[in-house]
Design a protein around this motif. Sequence first.
Motif, mmCIF file in Angstrom:
data_model
loop_
_atom_site.group_PDB
_atom_site.id
_atom_site.type_symbol
_atom_site.label_atom_id
_atom_site.label_comp_id
_atom_site.label_asym_id
_atom_site.label_seq_id
_atom_site.Cartn_x
_atom_site.Cartn_y
_atom_site.Cartn_z
ATOM 1 N N ALA A 82 -17.114 18.183 0.822
ATOM 2 C CA ALA A 82 -17.939 19.052 -0.067
ATOM 3 C C ALA A 82 -18.396 18.450 -1.423
ATOM 4 C CB ALA A 82 -16.807 20.264 -0.790
ATOM 5 N N ILE A 83 -17.709 17.446 -1.877
ATOM 6 C CA ILE A 83 -18.011 16.892 -3.134
ATOM 7 C C ILE A 83 -19.274 16.009 -3.024
ATOM 8 C CG2 ILE A 83 -17.272 14.668 -4.354
ATOM 9 C CD1 ILE A 83 -14.380 15.732 -4.030
ATOM 10 N N GLU A 84 -19.368 15.275 -1.629
ATOM 11 C CA GLU A 84 -20.657 14.520 -1.238
ATOM 12 C C GLU A 84 -21.883 15.350 -1.116
ATOM 13 O OE1 GLU A 84 -20.660 10.787 0.578
ATOM 14 O OE2 GLU A 84 -19.792 10.749 -1.345
ATOM 15 N N SER A 85 -21.712 16.651 -0.541
ATOM 16 C CA SER A 85 -22.513 17.536 -0.689
ATOM 17 C C SER A 85 -23.375 17.962 -1.796
ATOM 18 C CB SER A 85 -22.149 18.867 0.485
ATOM 19 O OG SER A 85 -21.326 19.695 -0.502
ATOM 20 N N TYR A 86 -22.250 18.184 -2.623
ATOM 21 C CA TYR A 86 -22.819 18.451 -4.296
ATOM 22 C C TYR A 86 -23.437 17.285 -4.803
ATOM 23 C CZ TYR A 86 -20.294 22.890 -4.144
ATOM 24 O OH TYR A 86 -20.328 24.282 -3.771
ATOM 25 N N GLY A 87 -23.062 16.169 -4.544
ATOM 26 C CA GLY A 87 -23.633 14.815 -5.187
ATOM 27 C C GLY A 87 -22.718 14.631 -6.444
ATOM 28 N N PRO A 125 -22.796 13.853 -10.686
ATOM 29 C CA PRO A 125 -21.323 14.458 -10.804
ATOM 30 C C PRO A 125 -21.264 15.771 -10.098
ATOM 31 C CG PRO A 125 -22.489 14.660 -12.826
ATOM 32 C CD PRO A 125 -23.606 13.978 -11.941
ATOM 33 N N CYS A 126 -19.919 16.048 -9.721
ATOM 34 C CA CYS A 126 -19.461 17.371 -9.487
ATOM 35 C C CYS A 126 -18.154 17.491 -10.260
ATOM 36 C CB CYS A 126 -19.664 17.749 -8.090
ATOM 37 S SG CYS A 126 -18.334 16.819 -7.303
ATOM 38 N N VAL A 127 -17.791 18.684 -9.890
ATOM 39 C CA VAL A 127 -16.398 18.944 -10.554
ATOM 40 C C VAL A 127 -15.221 19.322 -9.770
ATOM 41 C CG1 VAL A 127 -15.331 20.795 -12.202
ATOM 42 C CG2 VAL A 127 -17.809 19.933 -12.634
ATOM 43 N N LEU A 128 -14.046 19.045 -9.822
ATOM 44 C CA LEU A 128 -12.966 19.535 -9.326
ATOM 45 C C LEU A 128 -11.921 20.215 -10.149
ATOM 46 C CD1 LEU A 128 -11.724 19.212 -6.350
ATOM 47 C CD2 LEU A 128 -10.618 17.148 -7.085
ATOM 48 N N LYS A 129 -11.371 21.448 -9.929
ATOM 49 C CA LYS A 129 -10.591 22.085 -10.595
ATOM 50 C C LYS A 129 -9.174 22.612 -9.891
ATOM 51 C CE LYS A 129 -14.523 24.257 -13.285
ATOM 52 N NZ LYS A 129 -14.927 25.373 -13.762
ATOM 53 N N PRO A 130 -8.160 22.623 -10.488
ATOM 54 C CA PRO A 130 -7.241 23.009 -10.061
ATOM 55 C C PRO A 130 -7.486 24.806 -10.040
ATOM 56 C CG PRO A 130 -6.575 22.838 -12.075
ATOM 57 C CD PRO A 130 -7.884 22.381 -12.112
ATOM 58 N N VAL A 131 -6.864 25.418 -8.937
ATOM 59 C CA VAL A 131 -7.124 26.977 -8.648
ATOM 60 C C VAL A 131 -6.299 27.442 -9.710
ATOM 61 C CG1 VAL A 131 -7.918 27.062 -6.319
ATOM 62 C CG2 VAL A 131 -5.547 27.044 -6.929
ATOM 63 N N VAL A 132 -5.429 27.061 -10.066
ATOM 64 C CA VAL A 132 -4.511 27.658 -11.103
ATOM 65 C C VAL A 132 -4.381 26.573 -12.143
ATOM 66 C CG1 VAL A 132 -1.999 28.650 -11.957
ATOM 67 C CG2 VAL A 132 -3.213 29.241 -9.769
ATOM 68 N N GLY A 133 -4.764 26.941 -13.550
ATOM 69 C CA GLY A 133 -4.659 25.800 -14.478
ATOM 70 C C GLY A 133 -5.494 26.521 -15.770
ATOM 71 N N SER A 134 -5.122 25.853 -16.804
ATOM 72 C CA SER A 134 -5.926 26.355 -18.050
ATOM 73 C C SER A 134 -5.794 25.241 -19.132
ATOM 74 C CB SER A 134 -4.939 27.408 -18.583
ATOM 75 O OG SER A 134 -3.569 26.908 -18.587
ATOM 76 N N SER A 142 -18.376 9.241 -8.890
ATOM 77 C CA SER A 142 -18.573 8.406 -7.645
ATOM 78 C C SER A 142 -17.577 9.002 -6.582
ATOM 79 C CB SER A 142 -18.281 6.999 -8.304
ATOM 80 O OG SER A 142 -16.853 6.791 -8.520
ATOM 81 N N LYS A 143 -18.070 8.396 -5.324
ATOM 82 C CA LYS A 143 -17.332 8.406 -4.365
ATOM 83 C C LYS A 143 -15.918 7.841 -4.511
ATOM 84 C CE LYS A 143 -17.274 8.257 0.683
ATOM 85 N NZ LYS A 143 -17.952 7.766 1.863
ATOM 86 N N SER A 144 -15.786 6.518 -5.005
ATOM 87 C CA SER A 144 -14.517 6.113 -5.303
ATOM 88 C C SER A 144 -13.608 6.704 -6.071
ATOM 89 C CB SER A 144 -14.492 4.676 -5.542
ATOM 90 O OG SER A 144 -15.121 4.593 -6.972
ATOM 91 N N ALA A 145 -14.188 7.320 -7.263
ATOM 92 C CA ALA A 145 -13.268 8.323 -8.087
ATOM 93 C C ALA A 145 -12.789 9.548 -7.404
ATOM 94 C CB ALA A 145 -14.085 8.538 -9.388
ATOM 95 N N ALA A 146 -13.841 10.157 -6.498
ATOM 96 C CA ALA A 146 -13.468 11.071 -5.637
ATOM 97 C C ALA A 146 -12.043 10.916 -4.901
ATOM 98 C CB ALA A 146 -14.532 11.898 -4.771
ATOM 99 N N GLU A 147 -12.146 9.852 -3.832
ATOM 100 C CA GLU A 147 -11.338 9.488 -3.254
ATOM 101 C C GLU A 147 -9.778 9.305 -3.945
ATOM 102 O OE1 GLU A 147 -13.949 7.220 0.087
ATOM 103 O OE2 GLU A 147 -13.080 6.083 -1.874
ATOM 104 N N ALA A 148 -10.066 8.605 -4.900
ATOM 105 C CA ALA A 148 -8.706 8.570 -5.792
ATOM 106 C C ALA A 148 -8.063 9.849 -6.191
ATOM 107 C CB ALA A 148 -9.037 7.406 -6.918
ATOM 108 N N HIS A 150 -4.402 11.451 -5.287
ATOM 109 C CA HIS A 150 -3.512 11.818 -6.171
ATOM 110 C C HIS A 150 -3.041 13.475 -6.147
ATOM 111 C CE1 HIS A 150 -4.352 7.918 -7.911
ATOM 112 N NE2 HIS A 150 -3.300 8.086 -8.798
ATOM 113 N N LYS A 151 -4.072 14.237 -6.118
ATOM 114 C CA LYS A 151 -3.823 15.568 -6.123
ATOM 115 C C LYS A 151 -2.868 15.834 -4.702
ATOM 116 C CE LYS A 151 -6.950 18.789 -7.103
ATOM 117 N NZ LYS A 151 -6.370 19.510 -8.282
ATOM 118 N N ALA A 152 -3.256 15.450 -3.619
ATOM 119 C CA ALA A 152 -2.630 15.857 -2.494
ATOM 120 C C ALA A 152 -1.102 15.177 -2.169
ATOM 121 C CB ALA A 152 -3.518 15.189 -1.182
ATOM 122 N N THR A 153 -0.992 13.960 -2.936
ATOM 123 C CA THR A 153 0.234 13.491 -3.090
ATOM 124 C C THR A 153 1.220 13.516 -4.159
ATOM 125 O OG1 THR A 153 -0.718 11.268 -2.095
ATOM 126 C CG2 THR A 153 1.390 11.078 -3.112
#
Lengths: 54, 307
Positions: free
Chosen positions: B138-143, B145-154, B164-170, B174-177
């Motif tokens: 999904a991130i690659e499809s947006y190109g 920069p794009c944005v990643l957010k928590p579904v619950v957060g403030s 970048s892709k390397s930042a996305a992977e990291a 982190h989020k999954a782990t």
Amino acid sequence: MTTCTECGADVTLHDDAEVGEIVDCATCGTELEVTDVSPPVLARAPELAEDWGE
Amino acid sequence: MQVGILYSRIRKDEKLLLDELRERGHDVTKVDVRDHGFGLDDTDAPLADCDVVVDRCLATSRSVYLTRFCESYDIRGSEVTAGSSDERSESGGVPVVNSAETAAVCADKAKTSLALADAGVPTPDTTVAFTTDSALDAIESYGYPCVLKPVVGSWGRLMAKIESKSAAEAILEHKATLGHYEHSVFYVQEFVPKPDRDIRVVAVDGEPVAAMTRSGDHWLTNAAKGSETAAFGIDDEVADLVAAASDAVGGGLLGIDLMETGDGYTVHEVNHTVEFKALDEATDVDVPAAVADWLETKAATQVEVTA
């Protein structure tokens, strides 16, 4: 006037302090919760949680 | 009227509201939700005599559950003809604002996005993915920069502008782990190249109370991040979007955030326990007074409905 539960320093509350309000200890910086106002009582404030805020 | 305030922390916003309600002669019952239990049939929280209960819980989880419980008590009460506080006390009726529906939608960014899109309200293009691989797709499809957010957060926390892709992977690893299970719901959004500001409108059931811009050098312009605020004049286009966004999430006292896209606006967030102290300072509008006006109307409506 009341006392910081963490460092024992004097903490002065505003006249309009509310139960549930958070104040900072000017001496040690701890966030304190007002748990009573007459007489004033303080407790260490809950930690910020992930789902807090808007 | 008797107003119940559900809270677990008294911010300046709550103090402003408490002062306004008390100055008007209303009885205010502060309910620290940490001290009470909420059962299927009743609660030991002193809510029964309230003409209206205002959810001001700082914690989203508390808002979501407590509003639902309050409304369940109200359903039982609706079976009884109750025109006075005493009668509602017997029946247990508790009208709560904002509603459980509004809280449930606004507490979850994915639900908010769906509600806005379903209502035809312009909102940033968004994809939800459940694995790091599909999130990366999904991130690659947006190109970038794009944005990643928590579904619950403030307060702008845990928001990532991915360059970048390397930042996305990291970040995904982190989020999954390390994250709460909700952080395994990857909410990926197009980056909107807004000017150095966004717009916050506080509205009551879709009617704007006041608006401000929040400006800063950072891509996040939340007031909680220290952005500079200034009054914003609401035009018809913004008013229409605010009304539609409010309807989409169930109405109530809301903070609706918009970004300027160059040829219009996009609504990126709707807040259901809105903080209004910054807006009160940034504009000439007496925001707590407007909120109190609205609460008086809600309480009066409740009496009409149950009478």
